[in-house]
Write a protein that holds these residues in place. Structure first.
Motif, PDB file in Angstrom:
ATOM      1  N   ALA A 182      -3.460  -2.312  11.599  1.00  0.00           N
ATOM      2  CA  ALA A 182      -2.854  -1.009  11.794  1.00  0.00           C
ATOM      3  C   ALA A 182      -1.774  -0.816  10.744  1.00  0.00           C
ATOM      4  O   ALA A 182      -1.068  -1.737  10.387  1.00  0.00           O
ATOM      5  N   LEU A 183      -1.654   0.386  10.244  1.00  0.00           N
ATOM      6  CA  LEU A 183      -0.643   0.687   9.245  1.00  0.00           C
ATOM      7  C   LEU A 183       0.682   0.982   9.928  1.00  0.00           C
ATOM      8  O   LEU A 183       0.731   1.696  10.926  1.00  0.00           O
ATOM      9  N   SER A 203       1.873  19.312   6.800  1.00  0.00           N
ATOM     10  CA  SER A 203       0.796  19.735   7.696  1.00  0.00           C
ATOM     11  C   SER A 203      -0.546  19.085   7.378  1.00  0.00           C
ATOM     12  O   SER A 203      -1.604  19.648   7.693  1.00  0.00           O
ATOM     13  N   GLN A 204      -0.520  17.930   6.734  1.00  0.00           N
ATOM     14  CA  GLN A 204      -1.749  17.200   6.453  1.00  0.00           C
ATOM     15  C   GLN A 204      -1.583  15.737   6.844  1.00  0.00           C
ATOM     16  O   GLN A 204      -0.465  15.249   6.994  1.00  0.00           O
ATOM     17  N   GLY A 205      -2.703  15.060   6.999  1.00  0.00           N
ATOM     18  CA  GLY A 205      -2.663  13.637   7.253  1.00  0.00           C
ATOM     19  C   GLY A 205      -2.367  12.865   5.978  1.00  0.00           C
ATOM     20  O   GLY A 205      -2.574  13.374   4.868  1.00  0.00           O
ATOM     21  N   PRO A 206      -1.878  11.639   6.095  1.00  0.00           N
ATOM     22  CA  PRO A 206      -1.606  10.817   4.911  1.00  0.00           C
ATOM     23  C   PRO A 206      -2.870  10.550   4.114  1.00  0.00           C
ATOM     24  O   PRO A 206      -3.985  10.539   4.652  1.00  0.00           O
ATOM     25  N   LEU A 237       3.934   0.763   2.456  1.00  0.00           N
ATOM     26  CA  LEU A 237       3.566  -0.061   3.603  1.00  0.00           C
ATOM     27  C   LEU A 237       3.253  -1.478   3.128  1.00  0.00           C
ATOM     28  O   LEU A 237       2.656  -1.668   2.068  1.00  0.00           O
ATOM     29  N   TYR A 258       4.854   7.041   1.306  1.00  0.00           N
ATOM     30  CA  TYR A 258       5.119   5.914   2.200  1.00  0.00           C
ATOM     31  C   TYR A 258       4.721   4.604   1.534  1.00  0.00           C
ATOM     32  O   TYR A 258       3.624   4.483   0.982  1.00  0.00           O
ATOM     33  N   GLN A 279       1.683  12.050   1.739  1.00  0.00           N
ATOM     34  CA  GLN A 279       1.441  13.028   2.795  1.00  0.00           C
ATOM     35  C   GLN A 279       2.027  14.379   2.420  1.00  0.00           C
ATOM     36  O   GLN A 279       3.243  14.500   2.231  1.00  0.00           O
ATOM     37  N   THR A 284       0.840  -1.192   0.000  1.00  0.00           N
ATOM     38  CA  THR A 284       0.000   0.000   0.000  1.00  0.00           C
ATOM     39  C   THR A 284       0.879   1.247   0.000  1.00  0.00           C
ATOM     40  O   THR A 284       1.892   1.285   0.687  1.00  0.00           O
ATOM     41  N   PHE A 335       4.043   2.814   9.406  1.00  0.00           N
ATOM     42  CA  PHE A 335       4.692   3.802   8.552  1.00  0.00           C
ATOM     43  C   PHE A 335       6.173   3.907   8.883  1.00  0.00           C
ATOM     44  O   PHE A 335       6.542   3.999  10.042  1.00  0.00           O
ATOM     45  N   GLY A 336       7.010   3.912   7.841  1.00  0.00           N
ATOM     46  CA  GLY A 336       8.424   4.225   8.005  1.00  0.00           C
ATOM     47  C   GLY A 336       8.631   5.709   7.797  1.00  0.00           C
ATOM     48  O   GLY A 336       7.704   6.508   7.975  1.00  0.00           O
ATOM     49  N   LYS A 337       9.830   6.100   7.382  1.00  0.00           N
ATOM     50  CA  LYS A 337      10.126   7.518   7.170  1.00  0.00           C
ATOM     51  C   LYS A 337       9.672   7.995   5.807  1.00  0.00           C
ATOM     52  O   LYS A 337       9.554   9.187   5.556  1.00  0.00           O
ATOM     53  N   TYR A 380       0.896   5.480   0.513  1.00  0.00           N
ATOM     54  CA  TYR A 380       0.227   6.682   0.993  1.00  0.00           C
ATOM     55  C   TYR A 380       1.064   7.899   0.619  1.00  0.00           C
ATOM     56  O   TYR A 380       2.277   7.826   0.485  1.00  0.00           O
ATOM     57  N   PHE A 439      -4.421   7.829   1.131  1.00  0.00           N
ATOM     58  CA  PHE A 439      -4.251   6.583   0.386  1.00  0.00           C
ATOM     59  C   PHE A 439      -4.094   6.879  -1.105  1.00  0.00           C
ATOM     60  O   PHE A 439      -4.848   7.658  -1.670  1.00  0.00           O
TER      61      PHE A 439
END
Lengths: 112, 111
Positions: free
Chosen positions: B98-99, B41-44, B89, B87, B38, B34, B101-103, B36, B46
């Motif tokens: 649960a997702l 200043s926002q959420g990830p 995943l 990202y 980002q 998957t 997330f790495g860097k 994502y 999909f």
């Protein structure tokens, strides 16, 4: 649809204070999640819920509590704020618990 | 859980195709891949998900070779607004997943 909303957008807390981060979704999703994101890092799961009345710990639950009394709301509670909790907090929801999650805009928290 | 490795950053120019590769050597049979996106200043958000071969939607394409040990997110003709963190995943698609997330990969698009 507003999707996932979070309040407040930004907050400064003193060490030892408590607060509740609010999260509401209007998509009738069963699954809800709380993540935190430290600067330059990925997201880490704090708590999640698979439905009203059911919650479970994620990767980093210490220092936080949650409740899920309704399908729409999933508040995150910080009881004794510590500098280590300075972060951006994201709430997310999912219809079927799959890997397609919808995120809110985040709450930026600074603990001094 | 399968660990993922992706480049820390990439640079591109507007109009170019961008390919971001993610390595996941220990991917399990039930795992999906998957991606994502980002913005600051926002959420990830999909972007795309796949299990094998190729998946395409209005935003991107995802290429997964037969051994599934890597995957490539392809963004056609990027614009300045594609500047974001991406990202990769890997995990199963079970209920309540649960997702992790790495860097991620920071993509910078210039004019």
């Amino acid at each position: 649809n507003a999707g996932v909303t979070q309040t407040p957008k930004f907050r400064i807390l003193k060490i030892g204070q408590s607060m509740t981060l609010q999260c509401t979704q209007d998509m009738n999703h069963n699954y809800m999640y709380w993540y935190r994101q430290d600067p330059g890092m990925g997201l880490k799961l704090i708590y999640y819920s698979v439905g009203a009345g059911i919650t479970d710990k994620g990767e980093v639950p210490n220092g936080y509590n949650v409740s899920r009394s309704t399908t729409e709301d999933f508040p995150l509670r910080l009881e004794l704020a510590a500098p280590s909790q300075t972060s951006v907090y994201f709430c997310a929801s999912s219809w079927d618990g799959s890997r397609t999650q919808y995120f809110g805009p985040g709450t930026r928290l600074l603990v001094l | 859980l399968a660990k993922t490795t992706q480049p820390i950053s990439m640079d591109s120019y507007e109009g170019q195709e961008v390919n971001i590769t993610c390595s996941h050597n220990n991917i399990a049979t039930n795992d999906y891949i998957t991606w994502y996106q980002q913005f600051p200043s926002q959420g990830p958000r999909f972007i795309i998900q796949g299990y094998k071969t190729k998946v395409t939607n209005e935003v991107a394409s995802l290429f997964i070779p037969a051994d599934r040990k890597s995957s490539t997110l392809s963004l056609p003709r990027v614009s300045l607004s594609d500047t974001a963190v991406y990202y990769c995943l890997v995990g199963d698609d079970g209920a309540g997943t649960a997702l992790i997330f790495g860097k991620g990969t920071t993509l910078s698009v210039s004019s």
